[in-house]
Design a protein around this motif. Structure first.
Motif, short mmCIF file in Angstrom:
data_model
loop_
_atom_site.label_atom_id
_atom_site.label_comp_id
_atom_site.label_asym_id
_atom_site.label_seq_id
_atom_site.Cartn_x
_atom_site.Cartn_y
_atom_site.Cartn_z
N ALA A 46 0.95 -1.30 0.03
CA ALA A 46 -0.18 -0.05 0.12
C ALA A 46 0.76 1.36 -0.10
O ALA A 46 0.60 2.29 -0.78
N ASP B 290 0.91 4.34 -2.81
CA ASP B 290 1.09 5.40 -2.21
C ASP B 290 2.35 6.21 -2.85
O ASP B 290 1.88 7.48 -3.67
N ARG C 65 -8.31 4.49 -5.41
CA ARG C 65 -8.31 5.32 -4.12
C ARG C 65 -7.86 4.33 -3.30
O ARG C 65 -7.82 3.21 -3.22
N ARG C 66 -6.81 5.02 -2.36
CA ARG C 66 -6.21 4.35 -1.28
C ARG C 66 -7.13 3.36 -0.49
O ARG C 66 -6.82 2.29 -0.13
N GLU C 67 -8.23 3.95 -0.06
CA GLU C 67 -9.11 3.08 0.60
C GLU C 67 -9.49 1.67 0.28
O GLU C 67 -10.04 0.89 0.72
N ASP C 68 -9.58 1.58 -1.28
CA ASP C 68 -9.77 0.27 -1.86
C ASP C 68 -8.54 -0.58 -2.01
O ASP C 68 -8.86 -1.81 -2.49
N ALA D 139 -6.34 -2.15 -0.10
CA ALA D 139 -6.32 -3.70 0.76
C ALA D 139 -7.52 -4.70 0.17
O ALA D 139 -6.83 -5.80 -0.10
N SER E 255 -8.67 -4.73 -3.15
CA SER E 255 -8.40 -4.97 -4.45
C SER E 255 -7.05 -6.05 -4.26
O SER E 255 -7.09 -7.07 -5.17
#
Ligand code: ADP
Length: 662
Positions: free
Chosen positions: A145, A149, A173-176, A178, A180
């Motif tokens: 992750a 970034d 998006r970062r929140e997706d 993990a 994915s």
């Protein structure tokens, strides 16, 4: 040159290899699973050996059975085709260890390119431009992750062992990230037995341009120009072309040289493809293409290269494998004209390209100047065991526009009944304005997917023809008198008959009136359409519909009637009130398996409350993961399958009851 080879594959590619072998006077041995005993590739080969059950892991993927078949029949070499064992270094090694020739690169070359991460590192060292990203060994989710970034979203997670778009997830998006990552790893694990991934910068407007390379055992390597494979859905190619539109000589030689350098870095022998991704946000530019991967085998889309370069790549493969030098040097190769290839699949574009099965009750390919690579004939069945490719159509002309026109026409003249196909989608795609103008990119299909795949209502002409067919107007039409064939009801003067036509997304009530010999009037709601049967038979009949003549083929089968007219296919089905399809569409109680397959994940238990659209079960069928969702809100009343179960088509996987009906 060899005198006998074995082809470790099936379908169109096995047939394609056999045709060239025959032309070169080489005897051929096919291998087949129990499901393929009567398959086309088996009947074309001089000899054929059964290698086990339908499931590929026990037949087409069984290294040892295939090598034993070659030894038993005295084949000197094994051509792996594409897919299956074609990029399996252990297989290539075992073939060589058995004293046979593997028609392809050395096991070491296959290994060097086998994993995307190692291949990228190797190419970086060889000075070939690569997509920015992380391709190291560390795989902790948190670390990956952070890498994502650093690269900057959107990123693309790729299985390092990947192929065919599997194990690949775009993350915006970062929140997706993990979720994915987990999905990509799961898919990679099940498809390749290796869940390691790499992370790449996701290019927003890329084109997929690949270079065909060829090397021999004497250190020579050439490239046979580029193919543009940007028309993709779910990262799988749909229509390919060569050369690439808008390609400059400067960029072509930059890419060609990079590809030959890539081949040189691994002492490449045989046919290979170096895949690049080009960032075309500002048009094609020689400093904005990046190495993605190298496929160490013949590609599905090789016919477009054959068309523009005037070579037979399978012949080159066999010559090089038998120890001959490359048939041509770089300056003996030139591009002539333009070529397109379209892949005709048994699948349903209007249902998310769901793979389809079925028996090809009627199958016609265009006549004339179109190359057809097919592994099936009329009467053959597309089973869930293998790739649902029906055929590849390849056209060649002096310029892009004429070649594209030929492609559209060839697709319009292709007739398939007995299964759903992507033909209509391909036809619409061939006319898509950006593509037609020479501006393909990998996002084109997704952007336009609605217009390219929406189910079409049959027009009045098709409804009128179908109504006459349904009323028996074509019965005995072969030279017969359609008027007489209308049976007893024609005795009553202007006899008429009500007909209800059922098609994919609806139905139409109409009334067919026999007006005289071969003349009908079809009443549809508020309008009435005169229809006259002219010359021909069912296979190709000229029909005048409301004053306009068309060629129409009517194919009638027990489950319904398929019409081919004006380049379109219309299927009208006999209505079966027990058919579960309508129930599901209406938000019914039962979740039905759309095709035979493996239940991979069950996300609910009996008694769970679920909401419409919620993912309930993940199935794997025809090499695809399908997520089946709740048809409506409710409670899981009974769950009939567990993870790991094999299910048949139309099996009821679970049923729901309304939340209040406890
Ligand atoms: P596979 O081996 O599974 O086919 P590839 O690495 O060849 O995977 O990529 C398949 C397709 O995915 C490419 O043709 C392209 O459309 C898309 N793709 C791959 N890498 C990128 C990227 N970095 N940015 C945008 N699209 C990409």
């Amino acid at each position: 040159m060899f005198s006998k080879i074995l082809i470790a594959n099936r379908g169109e590619i096995a047939c394609r290899v056999i045709y060239t072998a025959r032309r070169l006077g080489i005897r051929t041995v096919a291998v087949y699973s129990d499901a393929d005993r009567d398959a086309l590739h088996v009947t074309l080969a001089d000899e054929a050996v059964n290698i086990g059950p339908a499931v590929a892991s026990e037949s087409y993927l069984s290294k040892q059975k295939i090598i034993a078949a070659a030894q038993r029949t005295g084949a000197e070499a094994i051509h792996p085709g594409y897919g299956f064992l074609s990029e399996n270094a252990d297989f290539a090694e075992a073939v060589e260890a058995a004293g046979l020739v593997f028609v392809g690169p050395s096991p070491a070359s296959i290994r060097a390119m086998g994993l995307k991460d190692a291949a990228k590192a190797l190419m970086e060292r060889a000075g070939v431009p690569i997509v920015p990203g992380y391709h190291g060994d560390a795989q902790e989710p948190g670390f990956l992750a952070e890498q994502a970034d650093g690269i900057g979203f959107p990123v693309l997670i790729k299985a390092r062992a990947g192929g065919g778009g599997k194990g690949m997830r775009r993350v915006d998006r970062r929140e997706d990230f993990a979720a994915s990552l987990e999905a990509a790893k799961r898919e990679a694990k099940s498809a390749f037995g290796d869940d390691a991934v790499l992370i790449e910068k996701y290019l927003i407007k890329p084109r997929h341009i690949e270079i065909q390379v060829f090397g021999d055992s004497y250190g020579n390597a050439v490239h046979l120009f580029e193919r543009d494979c940007s028309l993709q859905r779910r990262h799988q190619k749909v229509i390919e072309e060569a050369p690439a539109p808008g390609m400059t000589e400067e960029m072509r030689s930059a890419m060609g040289e990079a590809a030959v350098r890539a081949a040189g870095a691994i002492d490449y022998r045989g046919a290979g493809t170096v895949e690049f991704i080009a960032d075309v946000s500002d048009g094609l530019s020689p400093d904005r293409f990046f190495f993605m991967e190298m496929n160490t085998r013949l590609q599905v889309e090789h016919p477009v290269t054959e068309a523009i370069a005037g070579v037979d790549l399978v012949e080159w493969q066999l010559r090089v494998a038998s120890g001959e030098p490359l048939p041509k040097s770089q300056d003996e190769l030139a591009i002539n004209g333009w070529a397109f290839e379209a892949r005709v699949y048994a699948e349903d574009p209007s249902r998310g390209f769901l793979p389809a099965t079925g028996t090809l009750a009627h199958l016609r390919f265009p006549e004339g100047d179109v190359r057809i690579d097919a592994g099936v004939r009329e009467g053959d069945t597309i089973t869930p065991h293998y790739d649902p490719l029906i055929a590849k159509l390849t056209v060649h002309a002096s310029d892009r526009q004429s070649a594209l026109a030929k492609l559209t026409r060839g697709l319009e003249q292709t007739q398939v009944a007995g299964t759903t196909t992507n033909l209509d989608f391909l036809i619409r795609l061939s006319r898509q304005p950006d593509f037609a103008a020479g501006h393909p990119d990998t996002g084109l299909i997704d952007r336009d997917v609605e217009a390219l795949t929406s189910a079409r209502q049959p027009d009045d002409g098709a409804l009128a023809v179908a109504a006459v067919a349904e009323a028996g107007g074509f019965a005995g039409a072969t030279g017969g008198d359609p008027w007489l064939s209308l049976g007893p009801w024609q005795l009553w003067g202007e006899a008429n008959r009500p007909v209800t036509l059922h098609y994919d997304r609806g139905q139409t009530h109409c009334r067919v009136t026999a007006k005289g010999r071969a003349l009908f009037s079809v009443a549809l709601e508020d309008r009435s359409i005169p229809l006259r049967l002219l010359a021909g038979d069912r296979e190709a009949r000229r029909i005048e519909i409301d004053g306009r003549q068309s060629n129409v083929t009517v194919f009638e089968a027990s489950n319904g009637t398929t019409l081919f007219m004006d380049g379109q296919t219309h299927h009208f089905h006999r209505h079966d009130p027990l058919d579960g399809g309508e129930e599901a569409a209406a938000g019914g109680d039962r979740l039905i398996a759309p095709m035979p397959g493996l239940v991979k994940i069950v996300r609910v238990r009996e008694g769970d409350v679920v909401a419409k659209g919620q993912a309930l079960i993940v199935m794997e069928a025809m090499k695809m993961e399908l997520t089946l969702t709740a048809m409506r809100d409710g409670i899981v009343e009974s769950l009939n399958v567990g993870e790991g179960d094999q299910t048949s088509e139309s099996a009821v996987l679970l049923s729901l009851r309304p939340e209040d009906a406890t």
